[in-house]
Design a protein around this motif. Structure first.
Motif, PDB file in Angstrom:
ATOM      1  N   GLN A  89       0.831  -1.203   0.000  1.00  0.00           N
ATOM      2  CA  GLN A  89       0.000   0.000   0.000  1.00  0.00           C
ATOM      3  C   GLN A  89       0.871   1.260   0.000  1.00  0.00           C
ATOM      4  N   ILE A  90       1.935   1.241   0.811  1.00  0.00           N
ATOM      5  CA  ILE A  90       2.844   2.397   0.850  1.00  0.00           C
ATOM      6  C   ILE A  90       3.441   2.614  -0.540  1.00  0.00           C
ATOM      7  N   GLU A  91       3.834   1.522  -1.152  1.00  0.00           N
ATOM      8  CA  GLU A  91       4.441   1.599  -2.487  1.00  0.00           C
ATOM      9  C   GLU A  91       3.435   2.165  -3.498  1.00  0.00           C
ATOM     10  N   GLN A  92       2.213   1.665  -3.437  1.00  0.00           N
ATOM     11  CA  GLN A  92       1.181   2.138  -4.374  1.00  0.00           C
ATOM     12  C   GLN A  92       0.904   3.628  -4.163  1.00  0.00           C
ATOM     13  N   CYS A  93       0.839   4.021  -2.896  1.00  0.00           N
ATOM     14  CA  CYS A  93       0.597   5.450  -2.613  1.00  0.00           C
ATOM     15  C   CYS A  93       1.754   6.293  -3.136  1.00  0.00           C
ATOM     16  N   ARG A  94       2.961   5.798  -2.934  1.00  0.00           N
ATOM     17  CA  ARG A  94       4.127   6.559  -3.394  1.00  0.00           C
ATOM     18  C   ARG A  94       4.120   6.686  -4.926  1.00  0.00           C
ATOM     19  N   GLU A  95       3.756   5.593  -5.584  1.00  0.00           N
ATOM     20  CA  GLU A  95       3.666   5.634  -7.054  1.00  0.00           C
ATOM     21  C   GLU A  95       2.614   6.648  -7.486  1.00  0.00           C
ATOM     22  N   ALA A  96       1.478   6.622  -6.797  1.00  0.00           N
ATOM     23  CA  ALA A  96       0.404   7.564  -7.143  1.00  0.00           C
ATOM     24  C   ALA A  96       0.842   8.999  -6.863  1.00  0.00           C
ATOM     25  N   PRO A 138       1.613  14.764  -6.403  1.00  0.00           N
ATOM     26  CA  PRO A 138       2.224  14.915  -5.082  1.00  0.00           C
ATOM     27  C   PRO A 138       1.387  15.658  -4.039  1.00  0.00           C
ATOM     28  N   ALA A 139       0.550  16.592  -4.457  1.00  0.00           N
ATOM     29  CA  ALA A 139      -0.183  17.377  -3.462  1.00  0.00           C
ATOM     30  C   ALA A 139      -1.610  16.882  -3.281  1.00  0.00           C
ATOM     31  N   ASN A 140      -1.918  15.718  -3.803  1.00  0.00           N
ATOM     32  CA  ASN A 140      -3.272  15.195  -3.658  1.00  0.00           C
ATOM     33  C   ASN A 140      -3.519  14.792  -2.196  1.00  0.00           C
ATOM     34  N   ALA A 141      -4.428  15.477  -1.562  1.00  0.00           N
ATOM     35  CA  ALA A 141      -4.651  15.276  -0.114  1.00  0.00           C
ATOM     36  C   ALA A 141      -5.124  13.866   0.196  1.00  0.00           C
ATOM     37  N   TYR A 143      10.570  17.618 -18.264  1.00  0.00           N
ATOM     38  CA  TYR A 143      11.899  17.008 -18.352  1.00  0.00           C
ATOM     39  C   TYR A 143      12.990  18.000 -17.983  1.00  0.00           C
ATOM     40  N   ARG A 144      13.877  17.542 -17.084  1.00  0.00           N
ATOM     41  CA  ARG A 144      15.110  18.299 -16.817  1.00  0.00           C
ATOM     42  C   ARG A 144      16.210  17.441 -17.421  1.00  0.00           C
ATOM     43  N   GLY A 145      16.609  17.774 -18.641  1.00  0.00           N
ATOM     44  CA  GLY A 145      17.515  16.882 -19.372  1.00  0.00           C
ATOM     45  C   GLY A 145      16.739  15.627 -19.716  1.00  0.00           C
ATOM     46  N   ASN A 146      17.251  14.506 -19.224  1.00  0.00           N
ATOM     47  CA  ASN A 146      16.563  13.248 -19.502  1.00  0.00           C
ATOM     48  C   ASN A 146      15.694  12.814 -18.329  1.00  0.00           C
ATOM     49  N   LYS A 147      15.713  13.631 -17.300  1.00  0.00           N
ATOM     50  CA  LYS A 147      14.997  13.254 -16.070  1.00  0.00           C
ATOM     51  C   LYS A 147      13.596  13.849 -16.054  1.00  0.00           C
ATOM     52  N   PHE A 148      12.645  12.998 -15.745  1.00  0.00           N
ATOM     53  CA  PHE A 148      11.250  13.431 -15.698  1.00  0.00           C
ATOM     54  C   PHE A 148      10.922  13.949 -14.295  1.00  0.00           C
ATOM     55  N   VAL A 149      10.677  15.222 -14.206  1.00  0.00           N
ATOM     56  CA  VAL A 149      10.377  15.815 -12.892  1.00  0.00           C
ATOM     57  C   VAL A 149       8.938  16.336 -12.937  1.00  0.00           C
ATOM     58  N   PHE A 150       8.106  15.765 -12.103  1.00  0.00           N
ATOM     59  CA  PHE A 150       6.678  16.068 -12.175  1.00  0.00           C
ATOM     60  C   PHE A 150       6.170  16.525 -10.817  1.00  0.00           C
ATOM     61  N   LYS A 151       5.601  17.692 -10.768  1.00  0.00           N
ATOM     62  CA  LYS A 151       5.117  18.210  -9.484  1.00  0.00           C
ATOM     63  C   LYS A 151       3.639  18.557  -9.540  1.00  0.00           C
ATOM     64  N   LEU A 152       3.008  18.285 -10.692  1.00  0.00           N
ATOM     65  CA  LEU A 152       1.612  18.677 -10.837  1.00  0.00           C
ATOM     66  C   LEU A 152       0.700  17.779  -9.988  1.00  0.00           C
ATOM     67  N   SER A 153      -0.302  18.384  -9.435  1.00  0.00           N
ATOM     68  CA  SER A 153      -1.250  17.603  -8.652  1.00  0.00           C
ATOM     69  C   SER A 153      -2.659  17.796  -9.180  1.00  0.00           C
ATOM     70  N   TYR A 154      -3.464  16.771  -8.957  1.00  0.00           N
ATOM     71  CA  TYR A 154      -4.760  16.722  -9.608  1.00  0.00           C
ATOM     72  C   TYR A 154      -5.784  16.134  -8.662  1.00  0.00           C
TER      73      TYR A 154
END
Lengths: 226, 553
Positions: free
Chosen positions: A177-184, A189-192, B129-140
């Protein structure tokens, strides 16, 4: 702030007794230990691991408190400004600043309304500050889990096969579950909601490890096998 | 205007303060934007709405119209305002004809990112992308409010969001992950799969099947069968109209009021079940089990933890490893097997069969027969309507008020029996035996310890070895009955009724005193038989100790 000894301890390169001696004279490590204790006591006080509602509401409470404190600071600064203007006579203020006070009230009112509106917990996304705070809490959990694992995992080897299987399966489920949450969270990242479930899983892992450590000797006797 | 020109700086300060007061919200939310959508399409009762969403909170309620209406709010946040705008521009809500109904989905650039493999390096994705690295900070995050006709089927697939369905009747197939699922006041048929989030079904008219590993489950007021599968989170239930099956790995299971049969599997936690109108089956290794008010049979398997059972209408079977067992008020036969801990059984209207090696056993008020097999802990039995059979290795046995025969086998401890309506047989090496008020014949076999028999009413046969024998206060000596008291080294004291019609033969080894005439024989084969007694009572006493035969005048 960090301490090399703390890092060594976290990596398992320093035994507990040695670390405790060091912590007695190191404020950083003392603080880390104190945090661990706080988290542990929090874990003990929560018996519904999946919901983790208490923890989350506490986090939300803290965030709301912070917002309230900030607003209070703003209001206090306004009052101070008003007090500074107190050297003028009341009559002068009354006559000259009634329109300004009215304007102030209207504008502050509008500001407070929008401020409160934007801080209402209707959003599904965490604000930067809240996110930072939740991430910090996650790190605290991770550090506490690391410490618990060092003690609990060797102890698990002494458990009867049934207990070993039970706790291993449970920990594997939580880890998944921790792994799945981290992947999600990597894509959100800011999804509450996901943060909430990650914290719940971390809390549950801590609780499970604490449970393993808390097993009485009698529980680990071989007669426990089914 | 000029009059107020001096106030302008203050007004600007005010504006600044107001800006500051809401600055927390403004700074952190400045790149968070949302977009609202709304769609509707016509449908008909009995059709199906398919919902395919991700990170969405879903609220599904009923509408009076034959239409599906959807209102959605999608929130996006990122440091880059342009990305947020692009993301929202590219997000769409679809409500389209699909299979036997409609399909609702939210399409966004996130779909591309969730596909396996590395995200594309084109268009907007290039910015991540930062170079070849995928950096994603968007939240939905998304919230959807859906209204459908009250009679409509639903197929929902979602993750990381809560689902609430209210007032809808139909076939539900709901799959969710890491979110709370609640169906309120719904009916039809429900198949729900969730994980790591609680499931709440407060009211449902129809069968329910829930698979929720690692999530709590609460089901109430269900008019149909319920099946719940989960791992270690608690399961609570209340008022289930049909059969209930709960299969948990190690979760706490509690609830009451099941209209049909109830089958529960768990381990290492508590199982508490009350008011089952059908049969109850519990398999709970190391579970503390409490079962109350079971109308039909109850079958409980566990190990190590205590079992409490009260009021079972049918047969009770308990198979415990080393569980303490307490059972009271059982309508049918009772079978209990446990070990190392106390077994307490009372008020059974059928028979009782107890196997409790190393358990202490206490049985009270059983209308049928009682069979007890134990090893070395005490056995206490009081009030048996049928016969009593105790087979123990070395337990002390205390029994009273047995309506029919009693048979006790034990050793090295004490046997005390008070009130047996039939015959009594005791086999106990190194066991002291005390029996009183025995209506039928008495037969005992023991060694080294005393045998005391009072108020008997039938034949008496005591075979002891180095056992002191004392028989007295005989209530009745039926014609043709016999008394045979054999021991070694120890005295035999027999007190007979004054008017006893007896023929006594003795094989003495020590001093004899008798108030009745005695015949001395040299071997047991010479003892006087019934023929010589001429319808009276034959008495034979053999010991190398003293013999004392008295009259109870």
């Amino acid at each position: 702030m960090s301490c090399k000894e703390l890092e060594r301890y976290d990596r398992g390169e320093m035994d507990e007794a040695e670390f405790m001696r060091h912590a007695a004279s190191c404020p950083v490590c003392r603080k880390a230990l104190q945090l661990d204790e706080e988290v542990m006591s929090l874990v003990k006080s929560l018996r519904q691991p999946v919901e983790a509602s208490h923890l989350w509401s506490r986090i939300e409470e803290v965030l709301c408190e912070e917002r309230a404190e900030e607003q209070q600071l703003v209001q206090e600064s306004q009052v101070k400004k008003k007090q500074k203007s107190g050297r003028f006579s009341f009559r002068w203020i009354f006559l000259r600043f009634v329109p300004a006070a009215a304007a102030l009230l209207i504008v502050v009112g509008i500001g407070v309304y929008f401020g409160l509106k934007s801080s209402a917990p209707s959003s599904g996304l965490l604000a930067q500050k809240a996110l930072a705070r939740v991430e910090k809490k996650e790190q605290e959990y991770m550090r506490a889990i690391k410490g618990l694992e060092k003690q609990a995992l060797p102890q698990m080897a002494d458990l009867s096969l049934d207990f070993l299987f039970l706790y291993r399966t449970r920990l594997e489920t939580i880890d998944a579950q921790i792994e799945q949450c981290r992947e999600a969270l990597a894509l959100n990242p800011a999804n509450a909601h996901i943060r909430r479930y990650l914290i719940a899983a971390l809390q549950e892992k801590k609780e499970t490890l604490a449970e393993v450590l808390g097993l009485e000797d009698e529980d680990t006797k071989p007669r426990r096998s089914i | 205007m000029k009059k107020y020109s001096r106030l302008m700086p203050f007004l600007w300060i005010c504006v600044f303060l107001v800006a500051l007061s809401s600055s927390e919200a403004n700074t952190v939310f400045k790149n968070k934007q949302s977009r609202a959508f709304s769609k509707s399409a016509s449908t008909a009762p009995g059709k199906t709405l398919y919902i395919d969403t991700y990170s969405a909170d879903l609220t599904i309620t009923t509408s009076n119209e034959n239409a599906v209406t959807v209102e959605a709010k999608v929130e996006v946040s990122d440091k880059d305002e342009e990305i947020v705008r692009y993301f929202l521009d590219e997000t769409q809500l679809f409500l389209e004809p699909y299979a036997d109904g409609l399909k609702l989905r939210v399409s966004s650039p996130m779909d591309e990112l969730r596909k396996p493999g590395k995200p594309p390096k084109e268009g907007i994705y290039r910015r991540f992308y930062r170079g070849n690295k995928f950096v994603f900070k968007l939240s939905y995050s998304a919230r959807l409010t859906v209204r459908i006709p009250a009679r409509h089927n639903l197929e929902v697939e979602n993750a990381y969001g809560n689902i609430h369905i209210g007032g809808v009747s139909g076939n539900f197939h709901v799959v969710n992950r890491s979110g709370k699922v609640r169906l309120d006041g719904c009916g039809g048929e429900l198949e729900l799969r969730n994980s790591y989030g609680p499931v709440e079904i407060p009211v449902f008219k129809g069968p329910v099947s829930i698979n929720n590993p690692s999530g709590e489950v609460e089901v109430k007021d269900v008019e149909g069968d319920v099946s719940v599968e989960n791992s270690y989170a608690p399961v609570r239930f209340n008022t289930i109209g049909g059969n209930l099956i709960i299969s948990s790995k190690s979760g706490k299971v509690t609830g009451s009021n099941v209209g049909g049969d109830c089958e529960i599997t768990s381990s290492y936690d508590e199982i508490d079940v009350k008011e089952v109108k059908g049969r109850l089956t519990i398999k709970g290794p190391s579970c503390k089990v409490t079962a109350q008010d079971i109308a039909l049979d109850a079958h409980i398997e566990n190990s190590y933890s205590p079992v409490f059972v009260t009021r079972v209408g049918g047969i009770l079977r308990i198979k415990g490893g080393s569980s303490a067992v307490t059972a009271d008020d059982i309508g049918g036969d009772t079978f209990i097997r446990s070990s190392y801990d106390d077994i307490v059984l009372s008020n059974v209207r059928g028979s009782a069969e107890i196997e409790g090696p190393s358990s202490s056993v206490s049985v009270r008020e059983v209308e049928g027969n009682v069979t007890i097999a134990s090893s070395y802990n005490s056995v206490i039995v009081a009030g048996v309507g049928g016969w009593l059979d105790v087979r123990s290795q070395s337990a002390g046995v205390k029994a009273s008020d047995i309506k029919k025969d009693a048979s006790i086998v034990t050793s090295y401890d004490r046997v005390e029996i008070f009130g047996v309506g039939g015959n009594l047989r005791v086999d106990g090496s190194s066991t002291s035996i005390k029996a009183e008020d025995i209506s039928g014949d008495v037969s005992t076999k023991n060694s080294y310890e005393s045998v005391v028999l009072h108020r008997t009413s039938g034949s008496i046969e005591v075979h002891g070895s180095s056992s002191r024998i004392e028989v007295g206060q005989i209530r009745n000596l039926p014609k043709g009955s016999r008394i045979e008291l054999i021991t070694t080294y120890e005295p035999v004291i027999l007190t007979l009724p004054e008017d006893a019609d007896v023929v006594i033969s003795v094989l003495p080894g020590g001093k004899i005193s008798s108030e009745f005439p005695v015949y001395h024989v040299k071997s047991q084969t010479q003892k006087l038989d019934a023929e010589r007694a001429k319808g009276g009572v034959t008495v034979y006493i053999q010991t190398s100790g003293s013999i004392n035969i008295k009259s109870n005048r």
